[in-house]
Write a protein that holds these residues in place. Sequence first.
Motif, PDB file in Angstrom:
ATOM      1  N   TRP A 223      30.596  42.001  32.105  1.00  0.00           N
ATOM      2  CA  TRP A 223      31.874  41.323  32.859  1.00  0.00           C
ATOM      3  C   TRP A 223      31.613  40.144  33.413  1.00  0.00           C
ATOM      4  CZ3 TRP A 223      33.453  41.091  38.016  1.00  0.00           C
ATOM      5  CH2 TRP A 223      34.729  40.474  38.106  1.00  0.00           C
ATOM      6  N   GLN A 226      30.462  37.375  30.659  1.00  0.00           N
ATOM      7  CA  GLN A 226      31.772  36.569  30.134  1.00  0.00           C
ATOM      8  C   GLN A 226      32.574  35.890  30.950  1.00  0.00           C
ATOM      9  OE1 GLN A 226      31.419  40.220  26.917  1.00  0.00           O
ATOM     10  NE2 GLN A 226      33.409  39.498  27.153  1.00  0.00           N
ATOM     11  N   THR A 227      32.637  36.190  32.241  1.00  0.00           N
ATOM     12  CA  THR A 227      33.471  35.477  33.124  1.00  0.00           C
ATOM     13  C   THR A 227      32.800  34.090  33.298  1.00  0.00           C
ATOM     14  OG1 THR A 227      32.751  36.886  35.158  1.00  0.00           O
ATOM     15  CG2 THR A 227      34.932  37.098  34.147  1.00  0.00           C
ATOM     16  N   HIS A 254      38.992  40.928  24.957  1.00  0.00           N
ATOM     17  CA  HIS A 254      39.804  40.182  25.867  1.00  0.00           C
ATOM     18  C   HIS A 254      40.772  41.412  26.465  1.00  0.00           C
ATOM     19  CE1 HIS A 254      38.863  36.418  24.610  1.00  0.00           C
ATOM     20  NE2 HIS A 254      39.354  36.745  23.322  1.00  0.00           N
ATOM     21  N   MET A 257      38.596  43.032  29.002  1.00  0.00           N
ATOM     22  CA  MET A 257      38.388  41.952  30.473  1.00  0.00           C
ATOM     23  C   MET A 257      39.522  41.899  31.209  1.00  0.00           C
ATOM     24  SD  MET A 257      35.157  40.426  30.332  1.00  0.00           S
ATOM     25  CE  MET A 257      35.393  38.840  30.812  1.00  0.00           C
ATOM     26  N   ASN A 261      39.537  42.612  35.232  1.00  0.00           N
ATOM     27  CA  ASN A 261      40.365  41.693  36.239  1.00  0.00           C
ATOM     28  C   ASN A 261      41.258  42.361  36.932  1.00  0.00           C
ATOM     29  OD1 ASN A 261      38.398  39.670  34.979  1.00  0.00           O
ATOM     30  ND2 ASN A 261      40.132  38.909  33.682  1.00  0.00           N
TER      31      ASN A 261
END
Length: 279
Positions: A223, A226-227, A254, A257, A261
């Motif tokens: 994560w 990917q951020t 997505h 993710m 988040n």
Amino acid sequence: MLSSLKSTTTLNNGVKMPWVGLGVFLVKDGEEVVNSVKTAIEVGYRSIDTAAVYKNEEGVGKAIAESNVPREELFITTKLWNADQGYEETLKAFDVSMEKLGLDYLDLYLIHWPLPSHGKYVETWKALEKLYKDGRVRAIGVSNFKVHHLEDILANCEIKPMVNQVEYHPRFNQRELHEFCKKNEIQLEAWSPLMQGGLLDEPVLVEIAKKYDKSPAQVIIRWDIQTGVVTIPKSVKPHRIAENADVFDFELSHEDMDKINALNQDQRMFADPDEFSRV
């Protein structure tokens, strides 16, 4: 997709920094840190993150010297401690760290905390600029700086920070700070990305981990990447060091993710940088 521990992001000065490294906070100097760093390098890590206040720079340096990896393939970070802020003090402290590490040059040097109560971080930054111009360090940056601290630096600097290393994990994703850093081409880097193990039983992360046949720790590290956040998980256990590196053979959807988040609670585990004043 990023392919390995050697995968890098490019900092605003063109220097390439690995996405994943080994942090050595609270790792004892001597055998423990030497073994941890050597294990990490053998696994394939190329980035090692220490600090003057960790009191293990000598052990990190010993492990680097005993590894079979050429120095230019490694990315070594250390940090200036609060008691050494100020222009001349910073230059002296850098020399001490370099002597302990046994290195001819450093890849990244960071101001560890802004310490606003002392009002010296802009002056300290000028010393980092000198070290950079003199070729003693390939990149310079800060740690634990909030937006307004960065704005002070940007308003007074010749060279803008390349990295800001901060507390960053799914319960504290620092969205405003991250957006500011992206806008100003400052690479965000996560310390304590696993919240010192406090997130490993989080049901959402456990569920996502099962889906990918990975551990919750691996999901968090993936994560981070990917951020767009560099990450430096810490461990002294060889199997954990290897596990934390095994994050390049899957990609979070997505949807997943978004689920991670949504765990954000603006929950700091450590001190607010505006209030932290320990020297």
